[in-house]
Design a protein around this motif. Structure first.
Motif, PDB file in Angstrom:
ATOM      1  N   CYS A  22      36.844  21.777  -5.991  1.00  0.00           N
ATOM      2  CA  CYS A  22      38.123  22.488  -5.866  1.00  0.00           C
ATOM      3  C   CYS A  22      37.947  23.992  -5.958  1.00  0.00           C
ATOM      4  O   CYS A  22      38.771  24.756  -5.431  1.00  0.00           O
ATOM      5  CB  CYS A  22      39.088  22.015  -6.945  1.00  0.00           C
ATOM      6  SG  CYS A  22      39.206  20.218  -7.088  1.00  0.00           S
ATOM      7  N   GLY A  23      36.878  24.416  -6.647  1.00  0.00           N
ATOM      8  CA  GLY A  23      36.648  25.841  -6.854  1.00  0.00           C
ATOM      9  C   GLY A  23      36.359  26.608  -5.582  1.00  0.00           C
ATOM     10  O   GLY A  23      36.324  27.838  -5.589  1.00  0.00           O
ATOM     11  N   ARG A  24      36.150  25.904  -4.486  1.00  0.00           N
ATOM     12  CA  ARG A  24      35.939  26.588  -3.213  1.00  0.00           C
ATOM     13  C   ARG A  24      37.203  27.325  -2.774  1.00  0.00           C
ATOM     14  O   ARG A  24      37.130  28.318  -2.050  1.00  0.00           O
ATOM     15  CB  ARG A  24      35.527  25.590  -2.129  1.00  0.00           C
ATOM     16  CG  ARG A  24      34.189  24.937  -2.388  1.00  0.00           C
ATOM     17  CD  ARG A  24      33.743  24.106  -1.214  1.00  0.00           C
ATOM     18  NE  ARG A  24      34.640  22.992  -0.923  1.00  0.00           N
ATOM     19  CZ  ARG A  24      34.425  22.100   0.050  1.00  0.00           C
ATOM     20  NH1 ARG A  24      33.368  22.220   0.833  1.00  0.00           N
ATOM     21  NH2 ARG A  24      35.266  21.104   0.248  1.00  0.00           N
ATOM     22  N   PRO A  42      46.972  28.178  -4.981  1.00  0.00           N
ATOM     23  CA  PRO A  42      47.396  28.371  -6.371  1.00  0.00           C
ATOM     24  C   PRO A  42      46.308  27.954  -7.354  1.00  0.00           C
ATOM     25  O   PRO A  42      45.509  27.058  -7.085  1.00  0.00           O
ATOM     26  CB  PRO A  42      48.624  27.466  -6.494  1.00  0.00           C
ATOM     27  CG  PRO A  42      48.424  26.419  -5.450  1.00  0.00           C
ATOM     28  CD  PRO A  42      47.748  27.112  -4.310  1.00  0.00           C
ATOM     29  N   SER A  43      46.266  28.641  -8.485  1.00  0.00           N
ATOM     30  CA  SER A  43      45.288  28.308  -9.517  1.00  0.00           C
ATOM     31  C   SER A  43      45.688  27.003 -10.207  1.00  0.00           C
ATOM     32  O   SER A  43      46.845  26.570 -10.149  1.00  0.00           O
ATOM     33  CB  SER A  43      45.207  29.426 -10.553  1.00  0.00           C
ATOM     34  OG  SER A  43      46.414  29.494 -11.304  1.00  0.00           O
ATOM     35  N   PHE A  44      44.733  26.388 -10.887  1.00  0.00           N
ATOM     36  CA  PHE A  44      45.024  25.170 -11.630  1.00  0.00           C
ATOM     37  C   PHE A  44      46.057  25.449 -12.729  1.00  0.00           C
ATOM     38  O   PHE A  44      46.938  24.637 -12.995  1.00  0.00           O
ATOM     39  CB  PHE A  44      43.743  24.600 -12.238  1.00  0.00           C
ATOM     40  CG  PHE A  44      42.979  23.701 -11.305  1.00  0.00           C
ATOM     41  CD1 PHE A  44      43.052  23.872  -9.924  1.00  0.00           C
ATOM     42  CD2 PHE A  44      42.176  22.677 -11.804  1.00  0.00           C
ATOM     43  CE1 PHE A  44      42.353  23.045  -9.063  1.00  0.00           C
ATOM     44  CE2 PHE A  44      41.466  21.835 -10.957  1.00  0.00           C
ATOM     45  CZ  PHE A  44      41.551  22.014  -9.585  1.00  0.00           C
ATOM     46  N   ALA A  45      45.928  26.626 -13.377  1.00  0.00           N
ATOM     47  CA  ALA A  45      46.860  26.955 -14.455  1.00  0.00           C
ATOM     48  C   ALA A  45      48.279  27.090 -13.928  1.00  0.00           C
ATOM     49  O   ALA A  45      49.249  26.686 -14.585  1.00  0.00           O
ATOM     50  CB  ALA A  45      46.415  28.240 -15.144  1.00  0.00           C
ATOM     51  N   GLU A  78      40.196  10.612 -11.351  1.00  0.00           N
ATOM     52  CA  GLU A  78      40.783  10.409 -12.677  1.00  0.00           C
ATOM     53  C   GLU A  78      40.188  11.388 -13.692  1.00  0.00           C
ATOM     54  O   GLU A  78      40.900  11.901 -14.571  1.00  0.00           O
ATOM     55  CB  GLU A  78      40.536   8.967 -13.128  1.00  0.00           C
ATOM     56  CG  GLU A  78      41.285   8.564 -14.383  1.00  0.00           C
ATOM     57  CD  GLU A  78      41.248   7.076 -14.613  1.00  0.00           C
ATOM     58  OE1 GLU A  78      40.625   6.658 -15.623  1.00  0.00           O
ATOM     59  OE2 GLU A  78      41.828   6.338 -13.811  1.00  0.00           O
ATOM     60  N   ASN A  79      38.904  11.671 -13.559  1.00  0.00           N
ATOM     61  CA  ASN A  79      38.269  12.651 -14.443  1.00  0.00           C
ATOM     62  C   ASN A  79      38.861  14.045 -14.229  1.00  0.00           C
ATOM     63  O   ASN A  79      39.080  14.792 -15.194  1.00  0.00           O
ATOM     64  CB  ASN A  79      36.761  12.689 -14.203  1.00  0.00           C
ATOM     65  CG  ASN A  79      36.070  11.409 -14.628  1.00  0.00           C
ATOM     66  OD1 ASN A  79      36.629  10.602 -15.381  1.00  0.00           O
ATOM     67  ND2 ASN A  79      34.867  11.191 -14.139  1.00  0.00           N
ATOM     68  N   ILE A  80      39.135  14.396 -12.976  1.00  0.00           N
ATOM     69  CA  ILE A  80      39.734  15.698 -12.680  1.00  0.00           C
ATOM     70  C   ILE A  80      41.122  15.792 -13.307  1.00  0.00           C
ATOM     71  O   ILE A  80      41.489  16.813 -13.907  1.00  0.00           O
ATOM     72  CB  ILE A  80      39.808  15.922 -11.154  1.00  0.00           C
ATOM     73  CG1 ILE A  80      38.387  16.105 -10.593  1.00  0.00           C
ATOM     74  CG2 ILE A  80      40.673  17.131 -10.819  1.00  0.00           C
ATOM     75  CD1 ILE A  80      38.328  16.187  -9.077  1.00  0.00           C
ATOM     76  N   VAL A  81      41.911  14.724 -13.189  1.00  0.00           N
ATOM     77  CA  VAL A  81      43.253  14.718 -13.771  1.00  0.00           C
ATOM     78  C   VAL A  81      43.174  14.862 -15.291  1.00  0.00           C
ATOM     79  O   VAL A  81      43.968  15.588 -15.908  1.00  0.00           O
ATOM     80  CB  VAL A  81      44.009  13.435 -13.386  1.00  0.00           C
ATOM     81  CG1 VAL A  81      45.360  13.361 -14.090  1.00  0.00           C
ATOM     82  CG2 VAL A  81      44.213  13.360 -11.869  1.00  0.00           C
ATOM     83  N   ALA A  82      42.203  14.190 -15.908  1.00  0.00           N
ATOM     84  CA  ALA A  82      42.034  14.295 -17.351  1.00  0.00           C
ATOM     85  C   ALA A  82      41.686  15.718 -17.764  1.00  0.00           C
ATOM     86  O   ALA A  82      42.159  16.219 -18.798  1.00  0.00           O
ATOM     87  CB  ALA A  82      40.946  13.322 -17.816  1.00  0.00           C
ATOM     88  N   TYR A  83      40.882  16.391 -16.947  1.00  0.00           N
ATOM     89  CA  TYR A  83      40.535  17.785 -17.236  1.00  0.00           C
ATOM     90  C   TYR A  83      41.762  18.684 -17.092  1.00  0.00           C
ATOM     91  O   TYR A  83      42.031  19.534 -17.956  1.00  0.00           O
ATOM     92  CB  TYR A  83      39.422  18.253 -16.306  1.00  0.00           C
ATOM     93  CG  TYR A  83      39.275  19.752 -16.265  1.00  0.00           C
ATOM     94  CD1 TYR A  83      38.841  20.463 -17.379  1.00  0.00           C
ATOM     95  CD2 TYR A  83      39.590  20.474 -15.105  1.00  0.00           C
ATOM     96  CE1 TYR A  83      38.732  21.847 -17.349  1.00  0.00           C
ATOM     97  CE2 TYR A  83      39.474  21.848 -15.070  1.00  0.00           C
ATOM     98  CZ  TYR A  83      39.048  22.529 -16.195  1.00  0.00           C
ATOM     99  OH  TYR A  83      38.947  23.900 -16.173  1.00  0.00           O
ATOM    100  N   VAL A  84      42.508  18.506 -16.015  1.00  0.00           N
ATOM    101  CA  VAL A  84      43.682  19.350 -15.773  1.00  0.00           C
ATOM    102  C   VAL A  84      44.704  19.175 -16.889  1.00  0.00           C
ATOM    103  O   VAL A  84      45.418  20.124 -17.256  1.00  0.00           O
ATOM    104  CB  VAL A  84      44.301  19.023 -14.396  1.00  0.00           C
ATOM    105  CG1 VAL A  84      45.590  19.816 -14.180  1.00  0.00           C
ATOM    106  CG2 VAL A  84      43.308  19.328 -13.278  1.00  0.00           C
TER     107      VAL A  84
END
Length: 256
Positions: free
Chosen positions: A160-162, A179-182, A235-241
């Motif tokens: 996603c960082g691309r 848009p940023s993740f935040a 699912e791991n990405i969602v857990a991080y977000v």
């Protein structure tokens, strides 16, 4: 050489040239089998002349069961060809039966910007019944927040960082229009957005989720390096977000 002899030679050469040109002109054609309704509603009479004008290639339309067809327009679900346009709940595919220079031109043109513009330009009573080929809808898979957040951060930065600013580790990267993740973490539906991001534009064009999304159309490969993930990795990405602190957007503007 006597004048009569020269005249005969000229006539013979002209005849040979004319016959060769006529033969070549006759070969610049495509015999296309198509559903009767596309002919009856005027669609093919509107679109095909635009192809012919651009490519100097005549298209002869014949019924679907005509054995002379070199290409077929079909809405059959099992048709093995390029999806070229949709309309009336159907997706039409161009099936090339005879690989020639001119069937290739037709196949390329109908998927080009010019071809798609011609298709979208056809109207019946002020309404355009046909448009780009429909993209098969992907049913989002329900996820929870029990994934591996550490792995999710790594995956987010790598993939996603691309385009997005994921966090402090890539705060100077990303694309301004993404848009940023935040920021996305402030959205009320953030979990749904991240859980099903692969079904939201522009992600389907370059994202594959194992056993969830359909394979890429071989005729329209991704324009950028594809993202390939499993549903567990999503699912791991969602857990991080879920652990990201939502951006502070300040107090709402007060109106007097």
């Amino acid at each position: 050489m006597p004048k009569v002899a020269r005249l005969l030679v000229t006539l013979i050469l002209f005849g040979l040239f004319y016959q060769t040109g006529a033969a070549q002109a006759q070969e610049r054609r495509v015999i296309l089998a198509a559903p009767a309704e596309l002919n009856e509603n005027g669609f093919l009479k509107f679109v095909l002349p635009r192809f012919s004008l651009k490519n100097s290639t005549r298209v002869t339309v014949v019924p679907l069961d005509d054995a002379t067809a070199e290409a077929v327009l079909s809405s059959a679900p099992d048709a093995d060809g390029r999806a070229v346009f949709s309309g009336g709940g159907e997706t039409y595919r161009l099936v090339v039966l005879s690989e020639t220079e001119f069937t290739g031109r037709l196949a390329d043109w109908v998927r080009s910007d010019a071809g798609q513009a011609a298709i979208a330009g056809f109207e019946i009573d002020g309404t355009a019944p046909f448009g780009p080929p429909a993209v098969r809808a992907v049913e989002p898979v329900a996820l929870d927040l029990e994934g591996d957040a550490v792995s999710g951060e790594t995956l987010s930065l790598s993939h996603c960082g691309r385009c997005h600013v994921v966090g402090e580790k890539n705060r100077l990267d990303g694309i301004g229009s993404s848009p940023s993740f935040a920021l996305m973490r402030t959205f009320e539906d953030w979990q749904n957005r991240f859980s099903a991001f692969y079904a939201l534009r522009p992600h389907p064009a370059f994202t594959q989720i194992t056993d969830v999304t359909p394979p890429f159309d071989p005729e329209r490969p991704p324009a950028i390096a594809p993202i390939e993930l499993t549903i567990d990795e999503v699912e791991n990405i969602v857990a991080y977000v879920a652990r990201i602190v939502p951006a502070d957007l300040g107090a709402p503007i007060q109106h007097q």
